[in-house]
Design a protein around this motif. Structure first.
Motif, mmCIF file in Angstrom:
data_model
loop_
_atom_site.group_PDB
_atom_site.id
_atom_site.type_symbol
_atom_site.label_atom_id
_atom_site.label_comp_id
_atom_site.label_asym_id
_atom_site.label_seq_id
_atom_site.Cartn_x
_atom_site.Cartn_y
_atom_site.Cartn_z
ATOM 1 N N ILE A 182 -1.794 -10.162 0.021
ATOM 2 C CA ILE A 182 -2.246 -8.835 -0.391
ATOM 3 C C ILE A 182 -3.138 -8.288 0.714
ATOM 4 C CG2 ILE A 182 -3.493 -7.502 -2.136
ATOM 5 C CD1 ILE A 182 -2.874 -9.753 -4.122
ATOM 6 N N TYR A 183 -2.898 -7.042 1.135
ATOM 7 C CA TYR A 183 -3.677 -6.492 2.238
ATOM 8 C C TYR A 183 -3.979 -5.016 1.992
ATOM 9 C CZ TYR A 183 1.051 -5.039 3.589
ATOM 10 O OH TYR A 183 2.324 -4.522 3.586
ATOM 11 N N ALA A 184 -5.039 -4.532 2.649
ATOM 12 C CA ALA A 184 -5.447 -3.136 2.504
ATOM 13 C C ALA A 184 -6.266 -2.743 3.727
ATOM 14 C CB ALA A 184 -6.264 -2.933 1.236
ATOM 15 N N SER A 185 -6.335 -1.455 3.996
ATOM 16 C CA SER A 185 -7.135 -0.975 5.123
ATOM 17 C C SER A 185 -7.549 0.472 4.881
ATOM 18 C CB SER A 185 -6.349 -1.078 6.440
ATOM 19 O OG SER A 185 -5.287 -0.144 6.462
ATOM 20 N N ILE A 186 -8.611 0.869 5.562
ATOM 21 C CA ILE A 186 -9.039 2.259 5.605
ATOM 22 C C ILE A 186 -9.295 2.592 7.070
ATOM 23 C CG2 ILE A 186 -10.000 2.504 3.292
ATOM 24 C CD1 ILE A 186 -12.684 1.711 4.322
ATOM 25 N N ARG A 187 -8.964 3.802 7.456
ATOM 26 C CA ARG A 187 -9.185 4.191 8.844
ATOM 27 C C ARG A 187 -9.559 5.666 8.930
ATOM 28 N NH1 ARG A 187 -3.473 5.239 11.938
ATOM 29 N NH2 ARG A 187 -2.158 5.721 10.135
ATOM 30 N N ARG A 188 -10.246 5.978 10.005
ATOM 31 C CA ARG A 188 -10.694 7.348 10.274
ATOM 32 C C ARG A 188 -10.197 7.705 11.674
ATOM 33 N NH1 ARG A 188 -14.675 10.521 7.987
ATOM 34 N NH2 ARG A 188 -15.723 12.054 9.329
ATOM 35 N N GLU A 189 -9.336 8.718 11.748
ATOM 36 C CA GLU A 189 -8.691 9.064 13.009
ATOM 37 C C GLU A 189 -9.130 10.440 13.485
ATOM 38 O OE1 GLU A 189 -5.086 7.987 14.193
ATOM 39 O OE2 GLU A 189 -4.918 6.187 12.977
ATOM 40 N N ILE A 235 -10.087 15.624 12.200
ATOM 41 C CA ILE A 235 -10.402 14.279 11.741
ATOM 42 C C ILE A 235 -9.623 13.986 10.457
ATOM 43 C CG2 ILE A 235 -12.190 12.838 10.711
ATOM 44 C CD1 ILE A 235 -14.137 13.850 12.693
ATOM 45 N N ASP A 236 -8.918 12.868 10.443
ATOM 46 C CA ASP A 236 -8.149 12.433 9.280
ATOM 47 C C ASP A 236 -8.677 11.104 8.762
ATOM 48 O OD1 ASP A 236 -6.330 14.392 8.662
ATOM 49 O OD2 ASP A 236 -4.776 13.649 9.999
ATOM 50 N N ASN A 237 -8.648 10.943 7.440
ATOM 51 C CA ASN A 237 -8.973 9.675 6.792
ATOM 52 C C ASN A 237 -7.721 9.164 6.076
ATOM 53 O OD1 ASN A 237 -11.775 9.990 7.458
ATOM 54 N ND2 ASN A 237 -11.956 11.428 5.754
ATOM 55 N N GLU A 238 -7.573 7.848 6.010
ATOM 56 C CA GLU A 238 -6.396 7.284 5.370
ATOM 57 C C GLU A 238 -6.722 5.944 4.730
ATOM 58 O OE1 GLU A 238 -1.879 6.947 6.822
ATOM 59 O OE2 GLU A 238 -3.105 5.276 7.578
ATOM 60 N N ALA A 239 -6.110 5.683 3.580
ATOM 61 C CA ALA A 239 -6.223 4.385 2.905
ATOM 62 C C ALA A 239 -4.825 3.829 2.725
ATOM 63 C CB ALA A 239 -6.905 4.544 1.547
ATOM 64 N N MET A 240 -4.671 2.523 2.956
ATOM 65 C CA MET A 240 -3.364 1.880 2.860
ATOM 66 C C MET A 240 -3.503 0.556 2.123
ATOM 67 S SD MET A 240 -1.439 -0.821 4.210
ATOM 68 C CE MET A 240 -2.153 -1.229 5.802
ATOM 69 N N GLY A 241 -2.469 0.206 1.333
ATOM 70 C CA GLY A 241 -2.460 -1.076 0.639
ATOM 71 C C GLY A 241 -1.039 -1.575 0.497
ATOM 72 N N GLY A 242 -0.878 -2.906 0.450
ATOM 73 C CA GLY A 242 0.456 -3.461 0.302
ATOM 74 C C GLY A 242 0.409 -4.925 -0.077
ATOM 75 N N PHE A 243 1.586 -5.500 -0.321
ATOM 76 C CA PHE A 243 1.650 -6.917 -0.662
ATOM 77 C C PHE A 243 2.976 -7.518 -0.210
ATOM 78 C CE2 PHE A 243 3.427 -4.727 -4.341
ATOM 79 C CZ PHE A 243 4.571 -5.467 -4.620
ATOM 80 N N TYR A 244 2.949 -8.835 0.004
ATOM 81 C CA TYR A 244 4.125 -9.632 0.354
ATOM 82 C C TYR A 244 4.349 -10.591 -0.799
ATOM 83 C CZ TYR A 244 6.875 -13.206 2.881
ATOM 84 O OH TYR A 244 7.832 -14.102 3.279
ATOM 85 N N GLN A 245 5.513 -10.467 -1.473
ATOM 86 C CA GLN A 245 5.792 -11.248 -2.679
ATOM 87 C C GLN A 245 7.058 -12.078 -2.495
ATOM 88 O OE1 GLN A 245 4.212 -11.629 -5.850
ATOM 89 N NE2 GLN A 245 5.762 -13.227 -5.914
ATOM 90 N N PRO A 246 6.945 -13.408 -2.348
ATOM 91 C CA PRO A 246 8.153 -14.240 -2.261
ATOM 92 C C PRO A 246 8.978 -14.159 -3.540
ATOM 93 C CG PRO A 246 6.212 -15.444 -1.518
ATOM 94 C CD PRO A 246 5.723 -14.191 -2.177
ATOM 95 N N ILE A 247 10.307 -14.051 -3.388
ATOM 96 C CA ILE A 247 11.217 -14.068 -4.525
ATOM 97 C C ILE A 247 11.735 -15.479 -4.756
ATOM 98 C CG2 ILE A 247 13.373 -13.147 -5.449
ATOM 99 C CD1 ILE A 247 12.890 -10.652 -3.731
ATOM 100 N N ASP A 248 12.130 -16.137 -3.662
ATOM 101 C CA ASP A 248 12.512 -17.545 -3.686
ATOM 102 C C ASP A 248 12.231 -18.117 -2.302
ATOM 103 O OD1 ASP A 248 14.620 -16.690 -2.064
ATOM 104 O OD2 ASP A 248 16.011 -16.551 -3.760
ATOM 105 N N GLU A 249 12.890 -19.235 -1.956
ATOM 106 C CA GLU A 249 12.626 -19.868 -0.674
ATOM 107 C C GLU A 249 13.113 -19.036 0.508
ATOM 108 O OE1 GLU A 249 10.992 -22.743 0.084
ATOM 109 O OE2 GLU A 249 10.354 -22.710 -2.005
ATOM 110 N N GLN A 250 14.058 -18.125 0.287
ATOM 111 C CA GLN A 250 14.634 -17.370 1.394
ATOM 112 C C GLN A 250 14.319 -15.886 1.386
ATOM 113 O OE1 GLN A 250 18.879 -18.598 1.109
ATOM 114 N NE2 GLN A 250 18.578 -19.468 3.146
ATOM 115 N N PHE A 251 14.056 -15.303 0.240
ATOM 116 C CA PHE A 251 13.859 -13.865 0.157
ATOM 117 C C PHE A 251 12.437 -13.522 -0.288
ATOM 118 C CE2 PHE A 251 18.418 -14.408 -0.219
ATOM 119 C CZ PHE A 251 18.904 -13.393 0.586
ATOM 120 N N ALA A 252 11.961 -12.386 0.220
ATOM 121 C CA ALA A 252 10.632 -11.908 -0.152
ATOM 122 C C ALA A 252 10.649 -10.388 -0.178
ATOM 123 C CB ALA A 252 9.581 -12.416 0.820
#
Length: 316
Positions: A125-132, A138-155
């Motif tokens: 699970i990951y997330a970030s905030i940045r100011r560009e 000037i822009d602000n941005e928030a991002m979030g995501g996740f990596y979820q294994p389905i089985d031994e080969q797929f995610a």
């Protein structure tokens, strides 16, 4: 472990609220400490592009160019990197920034804060905030995501970002991706990213194939973009990296193709872009690492950009 995750979440939410509330009408670019001009410029409204044959977004030059090692389960005994003595802990945070010099006289800068939680089940699970600071906005941005294994080969990989200001950055972006982990270090993925700008809606299909062996990794990615009935373009990206330890690496990234580019007057147009980046990560101590990237990108006949990014990563 619950207390750590709670503190990490609280930190992200507090910082995001501060940045979302700070929405200047206009100012100067980023991904790392924020750079704020002395006098804010008047508000700039992005021009709505007419019919221009365009499109396609390459991955963000610095934030998305880092190679990601395959999970250990996909490697056989001949592809396991040499041990460096650094034990990877469940929680990692990174604070950094970048500075870019443009050939047309502009200077851009940014600041970012990211957090990551790795679980024993290979979930991530990951997330970030940045100011560009782009050009004069000037822009602000928030991002979030996740990596979820389905089985031994797929995610499954899912990701979403939002920008409350979105002068140059997209209003929102969503990614869905399926990863395949094969034998002998082979891997592949296919994904779809939907991005909404003030004057454009873009869908980008991507497909990648990679190979890891001993302490090396190479990958090729193809991107096909579509902009609401105005045509499509394609581009390619090649990555190569060498690992020296559990998580230390350095590599090179080259991408070439057409992308939807925002010019200094905030006008959007299709541009041929070529980018070359050298980047890496080195653990200075068991709980402290240096992340770095230096690169050059040429945006058609409009301008070229030279940039440097540095970040400090802490794990606990």
């Amino acid at each position: 472990m619950i207390v750590k995750y709670f503190l990490l979440s609280a930190c992200l939410m507090t910082q995001l609220n501060v940045w979302a509330a700070d929405t200047p009408t206009a100012v100067s670019e980023p991904t790392n400490p924020a750079i704020t001009p002395e006098k804010p410029a008047p508000a700039i409204k992005p021009a709505v592009i007419e019919e221009v044959e365009v499109e396609l977004e390459l991955p963000a030059a610095f934030t998305e160019a880092q190679p990601i090692p395959l999970p250990a389960k996909s490697l056989d005994s001949t592809t396991t990197p040499a041990k460096s003595g650094v034990k990877i802990l469940p929680y990692q945070v990174e604070l950094g920034g970048n500075f870019s010099k443009l050939s047309n006289g502009y200077t851009d800068g940014s600041a970012y804060f990211s957090a990551e939680m790795k679980l024993e089940s290979r979930n991530n699970i990951y997330a970030s905030i940045r100011r560009e600071n782009h050009y004069a906005a000037i822009d602000n941005e928030a991002m979030g995501g996740f990596y979820q294994p389905i089985d031994e080969q797929f995610a499954l990989v899912a990701e979403m970002s939002v920008s409350p200001t979105h002068y140059v950055l997209p209003l929102r972006s969503m990614l869905g991706q399926i990863d395949f982990l094969g034998k002998n270090g082979w891997g592949a993925n296919v994904g779809l990213r939907h991005t909404e700008y003030n004057a454009a809606l873009i869908n980008v299909l991507s497909a990648s194939i990679e190979r890891s062996w001993e302490n090396y990794r190479v990958a090729y990615s193809h991107f096909q973009g579509f902009w609401s009935g105005h045509g499509s373009t394609s581009s390619g990206q090649v990555q190569a990296a060498k690992y020296y330890g559990d998580s230390n690496w350095y590599g090179i990234n080259f991408s070439s193709g057409s992308e939807l580019d925002t010019l200094p007057n905030l006008f959007m147009a299709s541009t041929n872009v070529r980018t070359l980046i050298v980047n890496g990560r080195h653990w200075l101590k068991p709980n402290l690492a240096l992340a770095y990237a230096i690169g050059n990108s040429r945006h058609g006949n409009y301008y070229s950009r030279n940039g440097l990014q540095l970040g400090l990563r802490h794990q606990f």
